[in-house]
Design an enzyme around this catalytic site. Structure first.
Site, PDB file in Angstrom:
ATOM      1  N   ASP A   1      80.947  45.082 -54.147  1.00 49.12           N
ATOM      2  CA  ASP A   1      81.454  45.725 -55.348  1.00 49.12           C
ATOM      3  C   ASP A   1      82.610  44.856 -55.861  1.00 49.12           C
ATOM      4  O   ASP A   1      83.093  43.975 -55.146  1.00 49.12           O
ATOM      5  CB  ASP A   1      81.922  47.137 -54.993  1.00 49.12           C
ATOM      6  CG  ASP A   1      82.642  47.820 -56.132  1.00 49.12           C
ATOM      7  OD1 ASP A   1      82.065  47.912 -57.228  1.00 49.12           O
ATOM      8  OD2 ASP A   1      83.790  48.265 -55.928  1.00 49.12           O
TER       9      ASP A   1
ATOM     10  N   ASP B   1      85.528  46.054 -58.626  1.00 44.63           N
ATOM     11  CA  ASP B   1      86.786  46.764 -58.869  1.00 44.63           C
ATOM     12  C   ASP B   1      87.218  47.545 -57.635  1.00 44.63           C
ATOM     13  O   ASP B   1      86.476  48.396 -57.132  1.00 44.63           O
ATOM     14  CB  ASP B   1      86.626  47.729 -60.043  1.00 44.63           C
ATOM     15  CG  ASP B   1      86.324  47.021 -61.345  1.00 44.63           C
ATOM     16  OD1 ASP B   1      87.241  46.871 -62.160  1.00 44.63           O
ATOM     17  OD2 ASP B   1      85.159  46.602 -61.540  1.00 44.63           O
TER      18      ASP B   1
ATOM     19  N   ASP C   1      84.221  50.173 -51.875  1.00 47.54           N
ATOM     20  CA  ASP C   1      85.442  50.946 -51.655  1.00 47.54           C
ATOM     21  C   ASP C   1      85.317  52.436 -51.945  1.00 47.54           C
ATOM     22  O   ASP C   1      86.242  53.193 -51.654  1.00 47.54           O
ATOM     23  CB  ASP C   1      86.570  50.384 -52.527  1.00 47.54           C
ATOM     24  CG  ASP C   1      86.311  50.603 -54.015  1.00 47.54           C
ATOM     25  OD1 ASP C   1      85.170  50.373 -54.464  1.00 47.54           O
ATOM     26  OD2 ASP C   1      87.244  51.008 -54.737  1.00 47.54           O
TER      27      ASP C   1
END
Length: 228
Positions: free
Chosen positions: A12, A14, A172
């Site tokens: 991922d 961001d 995250d």
């Protein structure tokens, strides 16, 4: 040289590879102000990110009242134009990211990127960070007709990176955790990203507090799968 039994390690963006919250917060508050809504505390954006720009704007509007789709429609160009102009004013890579990406390639695996950020903005940010050639494939939130947590973007990123064997996903948020689960892939969660719940509740196969620990986590996951 460390051995890594994964063909592809997908990430991922961001909150995983880079702390983009300062620029996302500035863009969200710019759009909210233009729409006549109160701005939100910049730090709160870390708990609103995860499903793409439209969901971020919708959640930002919902903080102060209703978030009808016509208002979201009106705010999206404002948000995206501002973000495109300020995409890397405050964004910074997390410590150890580049060394971890180097280690993955040295071990014979290929890094891939799977994000819900629009692909054009993703590439613009990668250019600003000097990461144009860091990833074997890039799949954004609008690359396909679906986005995470649908597994298709992640599987597409792995396929475009030439993955034909084992792969893992690093993220995250619960969106990333659900994506990995739907794709049937092991999931490594970073403890420092953007999320709306404790990292312990993501159901990750491994959790790292810093990128220096990523290679060890990946090797441990592979060994665990071999024993299973």
């Amino acid at each position: 040289m460390a051995h890594l039994p994964f063909d592809v390690v997908a990430f991922d963006l961001d909150g995983t590879l880079a702390d983009t919250a300062p620029d996302l917060a500035a863009s969200l508050n710019h759009a909210l102000a233009a729409l006549g809504r109160p701005t939100v505390p910049p730090e709160s954006v870390r708990y609103l990110v995860g499903h793409g720009a439209r969901a971020l704007l919708r959640r930002g509007l919902a903080v102060s009242g209703e978030a009808p789709e016509d208002l979201v429609d009106a705010g999206m160009p404002i948000f995206l134009d501002f973000y495109g102009e300020h995409i890397c004013d405050g964004t910074r890579p997390y410590p150890g990211v580049e060394a971890a990406l180097d280690a993955i390639e040295t071990a014979g695996a290929r890094p891939a990127l799977c994000t819900n950020k629009p692909e054009a903005l993703t590439r613009k940010l990668l250019d600003a960070l000097g990461w144009q050639r860091r990833f074997a494939s890039i799949v954004g939130g609008d690359t396909l007709a679906v986005r995470k947590p649908d597994p298709a973007p992640l599987l597409e990123a792995i396929a475009r990176a030439g993955g034909g064997g084992a792969a893992a996903f690093v993220g995250d948020s619960i969106t990333d955790a659900d994506t990995a689960k739907a794709a049937g892939l092991p999931f490594v969660a970073v403890s420092f990203g953007f999320r709306d719940r404790p990292v312990e509740e993501l159901g990750a196969d491994a959790v790292i507090d810093r990128f220096d620990d990523l290679m060890h986590a990946l090797q441990s996951l592979a060994a665990k799968e071999e024993r299973a």
